[in-house]
Design an enzyme around this catalytic site. Structure first.
Site, PDB file in Angstrom:
ATOM      1  N   GLU A 128      53.556  46.071  24.870  1.00  0.00           N
ATOM      2  CA  GLU A 128      54.978  46.264  25.629  1.00  0.00           C
ATOM      3  C   GLU A 128      56.116  45.435  25.565  1.00  0.00           C
ATOM      4  O   GLU A 128      57.214  45.424  25.911  1.00  0.00           O
ATOM      5  CB  GLU A 128      54.532  46.352  27.213  1.00  0.00           C
ATOM      6  CG  GLU A 128      53.838  47.470  27.662  1.00  0.00           C
ATOM      7  CD  GLU A 128      53.650  47.521  28.937  1.00  0.00           C
ATOM      8  OE1 GLU A 128      53.730  46.561  29.907  1.00  0.00           O
ATOM      9  OE2 GLU A 128      53.322  48.666  29.726  1.00  0.00           O
ATOM     10  N   LYS A 248      57.844  57.457  38.408  1.00  0.00           N
ATOM     11  CA  LYS A 248      57.762  57.656  37.160  1.00  0.00           C
ATOM     12  C   LYS A 248      57.678  59.324  36.865  1.00  0.00           C
ATOM     13  O   LYS A 248      56.519  59.894  37.432  1.00  0.00           O
ATOM     14  CB  LYS A 248      56.370  57.417  36.437  1.00  0.00           C
ATOM     15  CG  LYS A 248      56.305  55.818  36.377  1.00  0.00           C
ATOM     16  CD  LYS A 248      55.052  55.231  35.799  1.00  0.00           C
ATOM     17  CE  LYS A 248      54.942  53.662  35.893  1.00  0.00           C
ATOM     18  NZ  LYS A 248      53.595  53.154  35.493  1.00  0.00           N
TER      19      LYS A 248
END
Length: 336
Positions: A128, A248
């Site tokens: 990430e 999300k």
């Protein structure tokens, strides 16, 4: 032929999916597939109208009032996202800046991120983009406190990822549920942590509630707890488990339901990282004690508050019916 003229027409798309595949819920089509389909339809609509995508999603939001949100940056990584032999248990160590503009917030995060890379002498980043390190969790928290003038401190505990056999496993240390709650409370108090995501395993709504009650000046954030689904958000509201939520779209699939998630979160949870101002007309169908929808009621009110502030007017509205189905929202809404 199916004509799509507005965001609301996605209801027609979901209706066709339910009819064709004999689904009761269009999300059975698959969250990623449904999200991709609805997103592509909205992008095509925006292109045909020479508009920005956000203007199609929320045409009531005027261009001169659109604002960008406060960014949250992943600076140091651990948990499942890091692959070093010895890595922190906490999955993400986050930076939450508090500057006056989006560009200044990004700049503050970048300066801190670069400085951390030099201090850690780290040449590796995880999947990430966060720095990898072999430092222990609390060593990292102590390090990040040195940057508290530029950014506030946050963590994504991702507790479900190391919860096994009813214990939270920190290497050789294994905490019970109550010990984990005490540990999280101590971390927040000791290191002045502003943002705490998924501090407990994903089914422990009551445990989240205990942490929030003890730390109501921090954001106690649901991600794995709520997974962008309205039924889990309603449970979190009912149990007073969180005061902030991550939404999300690809966890859910239905952009119509995602919009309702945002609306319910803004008007019931209040303390997510938004700034709201203006005159609002909100039509809701509150649920009674038995969980049945009551007749639609429209409330009109004006308020102006910033992130982590309470809204007494809205609190009065929802004091007897905190779980609602939102049917429409209109007015001069400024959400960033």
């Amino acid at each position: 032929n199916l004509r799509i003229r507005s965001f609301k027409d996605l209801d027609k798309v979901e209706g066709i999916i339910k009819k064709k595949f004999k689904f009761k819920d269009a999300k059975k089509f698959g969250a990623n597939a449904l999200f991709a389909l609805e997103s592509s339809i909205l992008k095509s609509l925006a292109q045909s109208e020479a508009a920005e995508l956000w203007e199609v999603v929320n045409p009531d939001l005027k261009k001169n009032k659109a604002k960008l949100p406060i960014p949250v940056g992943n600076a140091i990584g651990g948990g499942l996202h890091s692959h070093a032999k010895n890595h922190p248990i906490i999955q993400e160590f986050l930076l939450v800046p508090n500057e006056s503009s989006f560009s200044d917030n990004v700049r503050a995060m970048q300066i801190t991120y670069d400085a951390l890379g030099m201090i850690l002498s780290s040449k590796k980043k995880n999947d990430e983009g966060a720095w990898e390190t072999s430092l222990l969790d609390e060593q990292i928290l102590c390090l990040l406190e040195n940057f508290s003038k530029k950014t506030r401190l946050g963590i994504d505990q991702a507790s479900s990822s190391f919860y096994k056999d009813s214990k939270y496993n920190y290497g050789k240390i294994r905490y019970s549920r109550n010990q984990q709650i005490l540990y999280i409370n101590s971390l927040i108090g000791k290191h002045n942590i502003f943002y705490v995501e998924d501090p407990l395993m994903e089914e422990d709504f009551q445990g989240f509630s205990q942490i929030l009650k003890h730390n109501n000046s921090s954001l106690i954030v649901g991600d794995d707890l709520t997974v962008s689904h309205i039924d889990r958000l309603k449970k979190a509201i009912k149990t007073k488990a969180i005061n902030a939520i991550i939404i999300k779209p690809n966890q859910n699939g239905s952009l119509l339901e995602i919009k309702n998630l945002f609306i319910i979160s803004v008007f019931v949870i209040f303390s997510i990282s938004f700034v709201l101002a203006g005159q609002f007309s909100l039509s809701v169908r509150p649920l009674d004690s038995a969980g049945n929808l009551t007749p639609q009621t429209t409330y009109s009110f004006t308020f102006n508050f910033t992130n982590s502030s309470s809204c007494s007017d809205a609190s009065v509205i929802f004091s007897n019916s905190s779980i609602v189905e939102v049917t429409t929202v209109a007015g001069d809404v400024n959400i960033s």
